[in-house]
Design a protein around this motif. Sequence first.
Motif, PDB file in Angstrom:
ATOM      1  N   ASP A  59       0.840  -1.198   0.000  1.00 29.98           N
ATOM      2  CA  ASP A  59       0.000   0.000   0.000  1.00 29.98           C
ATOM      3  C   ASP A  59       0.876   1.249   0.000  1.00 29.98           C
ATOM      4  O   ASP A  59       0.650   2.181  -0.772  1.00 29.98           O
ATOM      5  CB  ASP A  59      -0.928  -0.026   1.210  1.00 29.98           C
ATOM      6  CG  ASP A  59      -1.910   1.124   1.244  1.00 29.98           C
ATOM      7  OD1 ASP A  59      -2.088   1.815   0.218  1.00 29.98           O
ATOM      8  OD2 ASP A  59      -2.516   1.352   2.307  1.00 29.98           O
ATOM      9  N   ASN A  60       1.883   1.268   0.852  1.00 28.30           N
ATOM     10  CA  ASN A  60       2.792   2.416   0.890  1.00 28.30           C
ATOM     11  C   ASN A  60       3.536   2.597  -0.428  1.00 28.30           C
ATOM     12  O   ASN A  60       3.712   3.715  -0.902  1.00 28.30           O
ATOM     13  CB  ASN A  60       3.798   2.279   2.040  1.00 28.30           C
ATOM     14  CG  ASN A  60       3.240   2.799   3.337  1.00 28.30           C
ATOM     15  OD1 ASN A  60       2.169   3.385   3.381  1.00 28.30           O
ATOM     16  ND2 ASN A  60       3.958   2.582   4.407  1.00 28.30           N
ATOM     17  N   GLU A  61       3.995   1.500  -1.003  1.00 28.47           N
ATOM     18  CA  GLU A  61       4.725   1.587  -2.273  1.00 28.47           C
ATOM     19  C   GLU A  61       3.822   2.054  -3.417  1.00 28.47           C
ATOM     20  O   GLU A  61       4.300   2.666  -4.374  1.00 28.47           O
ATOM     21  CB  GLU A  61       5.357   0.243  -2.618  1.00 28.47           C
ATOM     22  CG  GLU A  61       6.538  -0.107  -1.729  1.00 28.47           C
ATOM     23  CD  GLU A  61       7.230  -1.389  -2.161  1.00 28.47           C
ATOM     24  OE1 GLU A  61       7.295  -1.658  -3.380  1.00 28.47           O
ATOM     25  OE2 GLU A  61       7.700  -2.124  -1.281  1.00 28.47           O
ATOM     26  N   LEU A  62       2.541   1.767  -3.324  1.00 31.62           N
ATOM     27  CA  LEU A  62       1.602   2.171  -4.373  1.00 31.62           C
ATOM     28  C   LEU A  62       1.243   3.648  -4.306  1.00 31.62           C
ATOM     29  O   LEU A  62       0.704   4.198  -5.263  1.00 31.62           O
ATOM     30  CB  LEU A  62       0.321   1.332  -4.285  1.00 31.62           C
ATOM     31  CG  LEU A  62       0.435  -0.079  -4.825  1.00 31.62           C
ATOM     32  CD1 LEU A  62      -0.720  -0.928  -4.317  1.00 31.62           C
ATOM     33  CD2 LEU A  62       0.476  -0.077  -6.339  1.00 31.62           C
ATOM     34  N   GLN A  63       1.514   4.300  -3.206  1.00 28.71           N
ATOM     35  CA  GLN A  63       1.199   5.716  -3.065  1.00 28.71           C
ATOM     36  C   GLN A  63       2.272   6.515  -3.782  1.00 28.71           C
ATOM     37  O   GLN A  63       3.218   7.005  -3.201  1.00 28.71           O
ATOM     38  CB  GLN A  63       1.087   6.089  -1.591  1.00 28.71           C
ATOM     39  CG  GLN A  63      -0.086   5.396  -0.948  1.00 28.71           C
ATOM     40  CD  GLN A  63      -0.205   5.661   0.531  1.00 28.71           C
ATOM     41  OE1 GLN A  63       0.393   6.568   1.054  1.00 28.71           O
ATOM     42  NE2 GLN A  63      -1.000   4.844   1.202  1.00 28.71           N
ATOM     43  N   ASN A  64       2.071   6.622  -5.086  1.00 29.54           N
ATOM     44  CA  ASN A  64       3.055   7.173  -6.003  1.00 29.54           C
ATOM     45  C   ASN A  64       2.713   8.617  -6.346  1.00 29.54           C
ATOM     46  O   ASN A  64       1.682   8.869  -6.969  1.00 29.54           O
ATOM     47  CB  ASN A  64       3.041   6.297  -7.266  1.00 29.54           C
ATOM     48  CG  ASN A  64       4.055   6.710  -8.281  1.00 29.54           C
ATOM     49  OD1 ASN A  64       4.526   7.841  -8.297  1.00 29.54           O
ATOM     50  ND2 ASN A  64       4.389   5.786  -9.149  1.00 29.54           N
ATOM     51  N   PRO A  65       3.568   9.576  -5.979  1.00 27.84           N
ATOM     52  CA  PRO A  65       3.267  10.978  -6.270  1.00 27.84           C
ATOM     53  C   PRO A  65       3.450  11.351  -7.743  1.00 27.84           C
ATOM     54  O   PRO A  65       2.975  12.384  -8.183  1.00 27.84           O
ATOM     55  CB  PRO A  65       4.257  11.741  -5.393  1.00 27.84           C
ATOM     56  CG  PRO A  65       5.407  10.805  -5.232  1.00 27.84           C
ATOM     57  CD  PRO A  65       4.814   9.416  -5.239  1.00 27.84           C
ATOM     58  N   VAL A  66       4.122  10.507  -8.514  1.00 27.95           N
ATOM     59  CA  VAL A  66       4.427  10.842  -9.899  1.00 27.95           C
ATOM     60  C   VAL A  66       3.242  10.594 -10.824  1.00 27.95           C
ATOM     61  O   VAL A  66       3.001  11.326 -11.764  1.00 27.95           O
ATOM     62  CB  VAL A  66       5.671  10.050 -10.383  1.00 27.95           C
ATOM     63  CG1 VAL A  66       5.953  10.304 -11.843  1.00 27.95           C
ATOM     64  CG2 VAL A  66       6.874  10.419  -9.524  1.00 27.95           C
TER      65      VAL A  66
END
Length: 157
Positions: free
Chosen positions: A79-86
């Motif tokens: 979940d944390n890795e999926l929170q992508n700002p790009v």
Amino acid sequence: MRILLALLYVSLVGAPGGSSLPANDSFRNTIQSILNIGQITLFHIKKLRTKLPAAPQMEFSTPSIDGLTSISRDLQILDNELQNPVTDLLSQIQADVSSMEGRVRLFALTMGCPVQARPRGHPWASLFPDSHFYLILEKVQRYLDTIFLNKDKLKVC
């Protein structure tokens, strides 16, 4: 009057024994709900992949699944890795994984399993955002496939 008291007594005494079946149904429904979210997530990943260029071949290991505690922890990390700002292309998959993690966490707590606190912040920092994008998609897909192969682990801590 005694008949009414007798019926009340029977209904109260009989309730705990009769309530174990709905609890088992509830557990089965919860597990099925978790698996359904996983299926939906896999569908979203496949749909997204059809819109993207072919992914490069990547090697990594999938964490082992020991039970609800490890599944909750691993889903939190994903979940944390999926929170992508790009890019917001991962937002639906992130929402799916977050929802699945929430259900697993709640189920684990209901079962009395130890659950770690959710990590804070977004560890997303990559010099190669495109590679990271494909890597996280592949990680989620493989992890969900592993859950389906080990769905009996959803019944243990």
